[in-house]
Design an enzyme around this catalytic site. Structure first.
Site, PDB file in Angstrom:
ATOM      1  N   PHE A 124     -26.280  20.793 -15.231  1.00  0.00           N
ATOM      2  CA  PHE A 124     -26.719  19.672 -16.055  1.00  0.00           C
ATOM      3  C   PHE A 124     -25.571  19.306 -16.986  1.00  0.00           C
ATOM      4  O   PHE A 124     -24.603  20.063 -17.127  1.00  0.00           O
ATOM      5  CB  PHE A 124     -27.951  20.098 -16.875  1.00  0.00           C
ATOM      6  N   GLN A 245     -32.005   9.653 -28.671  1.00  0.00           N
ATOM      7  CA  GLN A 245     -31.206   9.706 -27.437  1.00  0.00           C
ATOM      8  C   GLN A 245     -31.576   8.605 -26.446  1.00  0.00           C
ATOM      9  O   GLN A 245     -32.747   8.408 -26.134  1.00  0.00           O
ATOM     10  CB  GLN A 245     -31.430  11.060 -26.763  1.00  0.00           C
ATOM     11  N   HIS A 247     -31.132   7.853 -22.652  1.00  0.00           N
ATOM     12  CA  HIS A 247     -30.765   8.562 -21.418  1.00  0.00           C
ATOM     13  C   HIS A 247     -29.956   7.614 -20.545  1.00  0.00           C
ATOM     14  O   HIS A 247     -30.361   6.466 -20.347  1.00  0.00           O
ATOM     15  CB  HIS A 247     -32.036   9.003 -20.687  1.00  0.00           C
ATOM     16  N   LEU A 257     -37.342   7.210 -15.573  1.00  0.00           N
ATOM     17  CA  LEU A 257     -36.218   8.141 -15.633  1.00  0.00           C
ATOM     18  C   LEU A 257     -35.761   8.586 -14.246  1.00  0.00           C
ATOM     19  O   LEU A 257     -36.570   8.924 -13.393  1.00  0.00           O
ATOM     20  CB  LEU A 257     -36.639   9.382 -16.423  1.00  0.00           C
ATOM     21  N   GLU A 260     -31.183  13.692 -14.932  1.00  0.00           N
ATOM     22  CA  GLU A 260     -29.771  14.084 -14.936  1.00  0.00           C
ATOM     23  C   GLU A 260     -29.479  15.040 -13.770  1.00  0.00           C
ATOM     24  O   GLU A 260     -28.354  15.153 -13.293  1.00  0.00           O
ATOM     25  CB  GLU A 260     -29.495  14.786 -16.265  1.00  0.00           C
ATOM     26  N   ARG A 291     -24.957  13.303 -22.790  1.00  0.00           N
ATOM     27  CA  ARG A 291     -25.669  12.036 -22.553  1.00  0.00           C
ATOM     28  C   ARG A 291     -25.174  10.877 -23.411  1.00  0.00           C
ATOM     29  O   ARG A 291     -25.080   9.747 -22.943  1.00  0.00           O
ATOM     30  CB  ARG A 291     -27.164  12.238 -22.816  1.00  0.00           C
ATOM     31  N   HIS A 358     -35.180   7.661 -24.837  1.00  0.00           N
ATOM     32  CA  HIS A 358     -35.678   8.843 -24.145  1.00  0.00           C
ATOM     33  C   HIS A 358     -36.193   9.954 -25.048  1.00  0.00           C
ATOM     34  O   HIS A 358     -37.251  10.517 -24.810  1.00  0.00           O
ATOM     35  CB  HIS A 358     -34.537   9.393 -23.278  1.00  0.00           C
ATOM     36  N   ARG A 403     -29.088  15.871 -27.992  1.00  0.00           N
ATOM     37  CA  ARG A 403     -29.674  16.988 -27.238  1.00  0.00           C
ATOM     38  C   ARG A 403     -29.058  17.089 -25.848  1.00  0.00           C
ATOM     39  O   ARG A 403     -28.821  16.077 -25.200  1.00  0.00           O
ATOM     40  CB  ARG A 403     -31.179  16.779 -27.087  1.00  0.00           C
TER      41      ARG A 403
HETATM   42  C1  LIG Z   1     -39.669  11.286 -18.163  1.00  0.00           C
HETATM   43  C2  LIG Z   1     -39.185  12.458 -18.968  1.00  0.00           C
HETATM   44  C3  LIG Z   1     -38.490  13.488 -18.351  1.00  0.00           C
HETATM   45  C4  LIG Z   1     -38.033  14.577 -19.095  1.00  0.00           C
HETATM   46  N1  LIG Z   1     -37.350  15.588 -18.453  1.00  0.00           N
HETATM   47  C5  LIG Z   1     -36.946  16.672 -19.166  1.00  0.00           C
HETATM   48  C6  LIG Z   1     -36.303  17.768 -18.526  1.00  0.00           C
HETATM   49  O1  LIG Z   1     -36.121  17.796 -17.316  1.00  0.00           O
HETATM   50  N2  LIG Z   1     -35.903  18.817 -19.280  1.00  0.00           N
HETATM   51  C7  LIG Z   1     -36.102  18.862 -20.623  1.00  0.00           C
HETATM   52  O2  LIG Z   1     -35.727  19.845 -21.258  1.00  0.00           O
HETATM   53  N3  LIG Z   1     -36.729  17.832 -21.260  1.00  0.00           N
HETATM   54  C8  LIG Z   1     -37.149  16.753 -20.563  1.00  0.00           C
HETATM   55  N4  LIG Z   1     -37.792  15.721 -21.211  1.00  0.00           N
HETATM   56  C9  LIG Z   1     -38.152  15.876 -22.620  1.00  0.00           C
HETATM   57  C10 LIG Z   1     -39.365  16.802 -22.740  1.00  0.00           C
HETATM   58  O3  LIG Z   1     -40.161  16.695 -21.598  1.00  0.00           O
HETATM   59  C11 LIG Z   1     -40.214  16.479 -23.959  1.00  0.00           C
HETATM   60  O4  LIG Z   1     -39.401  16.434 -25.101  1.00  0.00           O
HETATM   61  C12 LIG Z   1     -41.275  17.560 -24.165  1.00  0.00           C
HETATM   62  O5  LIG Z   1     -42.005  17.770 -22.981  1.00  0.00           O
HETATM   63  C13 LIG Z   1     -42.209  17.238 -25.316  1.00  0.00           C
HETATM   64  O6  LIG Z   1     -43.214  18.221 -25.357  1.00  0.00           O
HETATM   65  P1  LIG Z   1     -44.223  18.333 -26.569  1.00  0.00           P
HETATM   66  O7  LIG Z   1     -45.084  19.521 -26.312  1.00  0.00           O
HETATM   67  O8  LIG Z   1     -43.479  18.292 -27.839  1.00  0.00           O
HETATM   68  O9  LIG Z   1     -45.086  17.004 -26.516  1.00  0.00           O
HETATM   69  P2  LIG Z   1     -45.843  16.214 -25.333  1.00  0.00           P
HETATM   70  O10 LIG Z   1     -45.760  16.899 -24.035  1.00  0.00           O
HETATM   71  O11 LIG Z   1     -45.399  14.816 -25.428  1.00  0.00           O
HETATM   72  O12 LIG Z   1     -47.366  16.327 -25.799  1.00  0.00           O
HETATM   73  C14 LIG Z   1     -47.845  15.680 -26.962  1.00  0.00           C
HETATM   74  C15 LIG Z   1     -49.320  15.983 -27.112  1.00  0.00           C
HETATM   75  O13 LIG Z   1     -49.782  15.480 -28.351  1.00  0.00           O
HETATM   76  C16 LIG Z   1     -51.011  14.825 -28.167  1.00  0.00           C
HETATM   77  N5  LIG Z   1     -51.148  13.839 -29.250  1.00  0.00           N
HETATM   78  C17 LIG Z   1     -50.215  12.996 -29.741  1.00  0.00           C
HETATM   79  N6  LIG Z   1     -50.731  12.265 -30.751  1.00  0.00           N
HETATM   80  C18 LIG Z   1     -52.012  12.667 -30.906  1.00  0.00           C
HETATM   81  C19 LIG Z   1     -53.075  12.294 -31.775  1.00  0.00           C
HETATM   82  N7  LIG Z   1     -52.930  11.337 -32.709  1.00  0.00           N
HETATM   83  N8  LIG Z   1     -54.256  12.912 -31.623  1.00  0.00           N
HETATM   84  C20 LIG Z   1     -54.456  13.870 -30.670  1.00  0.00           C
HETATM   85  N9  LIG Z   1     -53.481  14.260 -29.825  1.00  0.00           N
HETATM   86  C21 LIG Z   1     -52.287  13.660 -29.951  1.00  0.00           C
HETATM   87  C22 LIG Z   1     -50.936  14.234 -26.779  1.00  0.00           C
HETATM   88  O14 LIG Z   1     -52.223  13.992 -26.266  1.00  0.00           O
HETATM   89  C23 LIG Z   1     -50.219  15.371 -26.045  1.00  0.00           C
HETATM   90  O15 LIG Z   1     -51.149  16.343 -25.643  1.00  0.00           O
HETATM   91  C24 LIG Z   1     -38.268  14.628 -20.480  1.00  0.00           C
HETATM   92  C25 LIG Z   1     -38.966  13.598 -21.107  1.00  0.00           C
HETATM   93  C26 LIG Z   1     -39.401  12.515 -20.353  1.00  0.00           C
HETATM   94  C27 LIG Z   1     -40.114  11.408 -21.089  1.00  0.00           C
END
Ligand SMILES: Cc1cc2nc3c(=O)[nH]c(=O)nc-3n(C[C@H](O)[C@H](O)[C@H](O)COP(=O)(O)OP(=O)(O)OC[C@H]3O[C@@H](n4cnc5c(N)ncnc54)[C@H](O)[C@@H]3O)c2cc1C
Length: 592
Positions: A124, A245, A247, A257, A260, A291, A358, A403
């Site tokens: 990566f 960021q 992407h 997306l 990468e 990135r 992103h 990041r």
């Molecule tokens: C398309 C894509 C691909 C990616 N690929 C990678 C990768 O390959 N490797 C990597 O390291 N990172 C990657 N990332 C980044 C990474 O996936 C995210 O930063 C990470 O998964 C975020 O996880 P989280 O647990 O913080 O939040 P999330 O998984 O976004 O979960 C947020 C949670 O909060 C809840 N929530 C939000 N607001 C409220 C509210 N007001 N009331 C109740 N519930 C609420 C939602 O329902 C959800 O359950 C990617 C991101 C994207 C968008």
């Protein structure tokens, strides 16, 4: 508004977790496995959280494919952060990465394998061997559906551990007492519109990112920065919000997306002249430079007239030289995206790409135990009693100004777990619920009743579209003073408009419109935090790139920014440059 004759029901738990992505579920698992009563609130069904969309993988120096060491991973992360990351937290994360990935493997995550059965790892961006030497291969992957594999496994383990899920409940606001301690949250059942107070000894915000503040984004519709805005309203400033960021490889004009990992498997970018332009910008790392570097190079090519297509407004990502076997087996999700949204097979034709919003490097400031820290009323900084944050909504800070790919899934798992561990201790030391008075719930209730239902005013969708365009136009890949100052003024005007949006909408039920208004309100706060922080940082560092201040300025700006909602105030605090056990990595020019 709730009916005054029917008091709002209360439920009590040891811990409340808002968000069921990787961060929330890993914290919940730790707590439920220790027999705590844990509530997880999510506005969508847990396995629809954005973590499910993560494609490329999670970083850990397992050395399965090429030699590796957690200390090299630490160096790459510090350099990738453009020296703004806190080195104690980065050391902790890179060391913890290895047991974290094995823990996931044992919990049942179906990682891809190399021939001898060990976990497959791909190259990566920004990864090196031996402190800046040859390319490393550090990203552990389940094909290009790593987040899906991780989230489903964590959900199943939580069901087994008897975590209590409130699915499709929307958290409106935190509830806090006069001393500023957090007592839980007011939530709304989306289907019925019924409110509920969840009381908890400790509350974790794990609400993910806010990509929806920009027009073109890889993020889901649900990524509206709700937790960050809740923290702001509870008096916690947001840290390093100018670092957002872009992407490099979003599908041009659409935003989906292309991981990468596609470049990690050997894909590369070409401009309108068919030239492999990254040779000029990053002679060693080429397409696997960090990135921010790749995104800026692409935009520069296009601005100088070397874009592709009739409008010369994108560049191309080539995978066709890799062969159908590699493309279809290692990148099945990418193959699907290209077939469905572009009508092409990436093993035969190049993919049109453009940088796309992103990932949030900034967020709610925490220490490495996921405890929220905020400026104290009577001193420099203190821990907010009963409040934790982890995942993309938090800023530890391990990503600093930029990041590295594969480090976010790592961040959410490591610090989600750290939150669980610290909450266990906190609840043991604070075994009783603090008393909650009606007056403590009042501010959250007022927020619910803010908009009238007369059907007057403009639609939420129109105001949101304007916000997203404004942020893209005034706070994109390249920035300058005049453009951002104008953006702040426009956003202040938009903030006023949001006061008068109408909730009645012929195409939607009342409740959905209300949720969308609450989300828009959150996005406006988070957008203001981003614009104000960006306007005030007069240097270029990582993802924050200013045309009028093109150099990094360590003397003035080696510090974290803090934006407070009250009066749109900016403040700053020092970067923690001292790691836990090893020597610091001093700032150097960042070349790839
Ligand atoms: C398309 C894509 C691909 C990616 N690929 C990678 C990768 O390959 N490797 C990597 O390291 N990172 C990657 N990332 C980044 C990474 O996936 C995210 O930063 C990470 O998964 C975020 O996880 P989280 O647990 O913080 O939040 P999330 O998984 O976004 O979960 C947020 C949670 O909060 C809840 N929530 C939000 N607001 C409220 C509210 N007001 N009331 C109740 N519930 C609420 C939602 O329902 C959800 O359950 C990617 C991101 C994207 C968008």
């Amino acid at each position: 508004m709730p009916d005054p004759l029917r008091p709002i029901p209360h439920r009590r738990f040891d811990a409340l977790i808002i968000g069921a992505g990787g961060a929330g579920l890993n914290a919940a698992l730790r707590l439920a496995s220790a027999d705590l009563r844990v509530a997880v609130v999510s506005k969508v069904f847990p396995t629809r959280s954005h973590t499910v969309a993560a494609q490329g993988g999670v970083n850990a120096a397992l050395a399965n494919v090429l030699p590796d060491d957690w200390h090299w991973h630490m160096f790459d992360t510090v350099k990738g952060s453009d020296y703004l990351g806190d080195q104690d937290a980065i050391e902790y994360m890179c060391r913890e990465a290895i047991p974290t990935v094995y823990e996931l493997e044992h919990a049942g995550v179906p990682f891809s394998r190399i021939d001898d059965g060990r976990i497959y790892q791909r190259a990566f961006g920004g990864q090196s061997q031996n402190f800046g030497g040859d390319q490393a291969a550090r990203t552990c992957a389940a094909a290009d559906r790593t987040g899906h594999a991780i989230l489903h496994t964590l959900y199943q383990q939580n069901v087994r551990a008897r975590t209590h899920f409130f699915d499709e409940y929307f958290a409106i606001d935190l509830i806090r007492d006069e001393e500023g301690a957090i007592l839980g949250a007011l939530v709304l059942e989306i289907e019925t519109g019924e409110t509920l107070v969840i009381e908890a000894k400790a509350t974790l915000l794990a609400t993910g990112g806010h990509g929806q503040v920009f027009r073109t984004t890889t993020n889901a519709f649900i990524n509206t920065g709700d937790g960050m805005a809740m923290a702001l309203r509870a008096g916690v400033p947001l840290m390093d919000m100018e670092f957002y960021q872009f992407h490099p490889t979003g599908v041009a004009g659409k935003g989906m997306l292309i991981t990468e990992g596609a470049r990690g498997e050997g894909g590369y970018l070409i401009n309108g002249d068919g030239e492999r332009f990254m040779e000029r910008y990053a002679p060693r790392a080429l397409d696997l430079a960090s990135r921010d570097v790749v995104a800026r190079s692409m935009v520069t090519e296009i601005r100088e007239g070397r874009g592709c297509g009739p409008n010369k407004d994108h560049v191309m990502l080539r995978l066709d030289h890799l062969g159908a076997d590699v493309v279809h087996r290692r990148l099945p999700g990418i193959t699907d995206i290209c077939r469905v949204f572009l009508g092409i097979d990436p093993a035969e034709q190049p993919i049109p790409v453009f940088p796309t919003a992103h990932y949030a490097m900034g967020g709610i400031p925490t220490d490495r135990f996921a405890r929220v820290v905020a400026p104290a009323r009577h001193g420099p900084e203190e821990i907010v009693p009963g409040l934790y944050a982890a995942g993309e909504c938090a800023c530890v800070s391990v990503h600093g100004a930029n990041r590295l790919g594969g480090n976010s899934l790592l961040d959410i798992l490591v610090f989600g777990r750290a939150a669980g561990t610290d909450i266990l201790q906190y609840v043991a030391e604070n075994p009783n619920h603090r008393p909650m008075r009606d007056a403590d719930i009042e501010p959250a209730l007022t927020r619910l009743g803010r908009w009238d239902r007369s059907g007057e005013g403009e639609s939420v969708a129109a105001a949101k579209a304007d916000l997203r365009k404004l942020m893209e136009d005034h706070c994109g890949v390249f920035r300058d003073d005049a453009t951002m100052a104008e953006g702040v003024e426009k956003l202040k005007a938009l903030r006023q408009r949001v006061e008068h949006v109408r909730l009645k909408d012929q195409s939607r039920t009342f409740n959905t419109a209300r949720i969308e208004a609450l989300e828009l309100d959150n996005l406006v706060d988070v957008g203001m935090a981003t614009l104000m922080s960006a306007l005030h940082r007069q240097e270029s560092r990582g993802a924050h790139s200013r045309v009028d201040y093109p150099e990094r300025d360590d003397e003035q700006w080696m510090k974290h920014s803090l934006y407070a909602r009250d009066g749109d105030r900016m403040d700053y605090k020092p970067v923690r440059t001292k790691p836990l056990t090893v020597e610091s990595f001093p700032p150097k020019a960042r070349v790839y």
